[in-house]
Design a protein around this motif. Structure first.
Motif, PDB file in Angstrom:
ATOM      1  N   ASP A 108       0.833  -1.206   0.000  1.00  0.00           N
ATOM      2  CA  ASP A 108       0.000   0.000   0.000  1.00  0.00           C
ATOM      3  C   ASP A 108       0.864   1.250   0.000  1.00  0.00           C
ATOM      4  OD1 ASP A 108      -2.698  -1.221   0.296  1.00  0.00           O
ATOM      5  OD2 ASP A 108      -1.833  -1.971   2.159  1.00  0.00           O
ATOM      6  N   ARG A 143      -0.972  -4.868  -9.714  1.00  0.00           N
ATOM      7  CA  ARG A 143      -1.381  -4.069  -8.555  1.00  0.00           C
ATOM      8  C   ARG A 143      -2.890  -3.827  -8.566  1.00  0.00           C
ATOM      9  NH1 ARG A 143       0.902  -0.954  -4.792  1.00  0.00           N
ATOM     10  NH2 ARG A 143      -0.344   0.759  -3.945  1.00  0.00           N
ATOM     11  N   ARG A 148      -5.009  -2.827  -4.908  1.00  0.00           N
ATOM     12  CA  ARG A 148      -4.254  -1.767  -4.257  1.00  0.00           C
ATOM     13  C   ARG A 148      -4.607  -0.407  -4.882  1.00  0.00           C
ATOM     14  NH1 ARG A 148      -3.408  -5.597  -1.284  1.00  0.00           N
ATOM     15  NH2 ARG A 148      -1.342  -6.375  -0.656  1.00  0.00           N
ATOM     16  N   LEU A 151      -0.137   4.103  -5.088  1.00  0.00           N
ATOM     17  CA  LEU A 151       0.984   3.871  -4.177  1.00  0.00           C
ATOM     18  C   LEU A 151       1.302   5.127  -3.385  1.00  0.00           C
ATOM     19  CD1 LEU A 151       3.186   1.784  -3.329  1.00  0.00           C
ATOM     20  CD2 LEU A 151       4.648   2.820  -5.097  1.00  0.00           C
ATOM     21  N   LYS A 152       1.536   4.961  -2.105  1.00  0.00           N
ATOM     22  CA  LYS A 152       1.930   6.067  -1.234  1.00  0.00           C
ATOM     23  C   LYS A 152       3.445   6.071  -1.076  1.00  0.00           C
ATOM     24  CE  LYS A 152      -2.316   6.051   1.594  1.00  0.00           C
ATOM     25  NZ  LYS A 152      -3.071   5.089   0.754  1.00  0.00           N
ATOM     26  N   ILE A 223      -3.138   1.536   5.711  1.00  0.00           N
ATOM     27  CA  ILE A 223      -2.017   0.773   5.148  1.00  0.00           C
ATOM     28  C   ILE A 223      -1.943  -0.592   5.823  1.00  0.00           C
ATOM     29  CG2 ILE A 223       0.490   0.676   4.875  1.00  0.00           C
ATOM     30  CD1 ILE A 223       0.445   3.769   4.856  1.00  0.00           C
TER      31      ILE A 223
END
Length: 311
Positions: A108, A143, A148, A151-152, A223
């Motif tokens: 995450d 992904r 998901r 993206l962080k 997350i």
């Protein structure tokens, strides 16, 4: 004018290296599986074909499941320092770069120390630094199959002495950006009023409270699976706090030595000639050193790709 010329040279060098990496990805070989006792993959996808099975346990209720990824030399070094300080100069492997994307596809968020962002800007020759993203299209599709979200990119800094406008990642549409810092550091960052950066205060000066940090990641940011990409100081601090559940280690068949030779020119960020290992900062005593289970092993040529889980 000299600044402009230097900037153009840096951009040209970065574009050349990016082109070389794209060519290397096209020549990537499949991984040879020596053994694998990991969880089954959660979805069926052709994206797994070069690597084989990959799955992760469910996250604990109070924090994410946290895994790390490093490349090191045979003698345990992660960076040569100087202009060849990037991990890619240790790995020399398109498979290692592809595996990085595979691990990011399952996460995450990617967490790293803010100095990693600054080092990458110097070492990679990109004037505004990198965006820690997934470059391989098939892994972006994987992904999505895994459910998901975007993206962080999370950066950790005790002092948060960083100008957000100087870095490309904080303007990127490809990732969401966060900075974790102390309460004092958060005040300075918020004063910059950057519209795309979320500031997460965790603890009082002089150090970020890592236990509070991962708790907020789970409860406030949603997350469940967190990838730590370093640097070695952040990893060492998280490992010492018992916050690394498993680690992926690529061992490159090179030996480089702990101390940079005197003839090597260092950069402004290299405070010492001692090259880093995966674990920097205060470690363990014999009585409490951490123990790991060897979960899987793969190889490509003379490169080793290991997965370990903390007992």
């Amino acid at each position: 004018m000299s600044w402009s010329r230097n900037r153009n040279k840096a951009i040209e060098a970065w574009l050349c290296e990016k082109s070389a990496k794209s060519k290397a990805r096209a020549e990537m070989r499949d991984f040879e599986i020596l053994f694998d006792h990991g969880e089954p993959s959660r979805v069926q996808s052709d994206a797994y074909r070069p690597y084989g099975n990959l799955g992760f346990p469910d996250a604990p209720a109070d924090r994410p499941w946290i895994y790390s990824n490093f490349v090191q030399s045979l003698d345990g070094i992660t960076s040569l320092l100087g202009k060849n300080g990037s991990g890619s100069h240790i790995s020399q492997s398109p498979e290692d770069r592809w595996l990085m994307d595979l691990l990011r596809a399952h996460a995450d968020a990617v967490v790293m120390g803010v100095h990693t962002l600054e080092y990458e800007r110097v070492y990679m020759g990109n004037p505004r630094g990198p965006v820690f993203r997934i470059a391989e299209p098939t892994l972006l599709s994987l992904r999505e199959k895994l459910g998901r979200a975007k993206l962080k990119n999370i950066f950790v800094s005790n002092s948060a002495h960083i100008k957000l406008s100087e870095f490309r990642v904080f303007d990127s549409e490809e990732v969401d950006s966060y900075v974790v810092t102390t309460t004092a550091g958060a005040s300075g960052l918020r004063a910059q009023k950057h519209p795309k950066v979320t500031v997460v205060p965790c603890g009082e000066w002089p150090r970020v409270d890592l236990q509070l940090m991962v708790k907020k990641f789970r409860e406030e940011l949603g997350i469940a699976h967190l990838l730590c990409e370093g640097g070695p100081t952040l990893y060492g601090s998280m490992a010492k706090a018992g916050l690394i559940d498993e680690k992926f280690v690529t061992v490159s068949p090179v030996e480089v030595g702990h101390s940079a030779p005197q003839e090597q020119v260092l950069t402004e960020f290299d405070k010492t000639r001692l090259r880093p290992t995966t674990f920097e900062g205060p470690g363990f005593m014999k009585e409490n050193m951490s123990n790991w289970t060897w979960v899987s092993c793969r190889k490509v040529g003379d490169h080793q790709f290991h997965r370990y889980r903390r007992k």
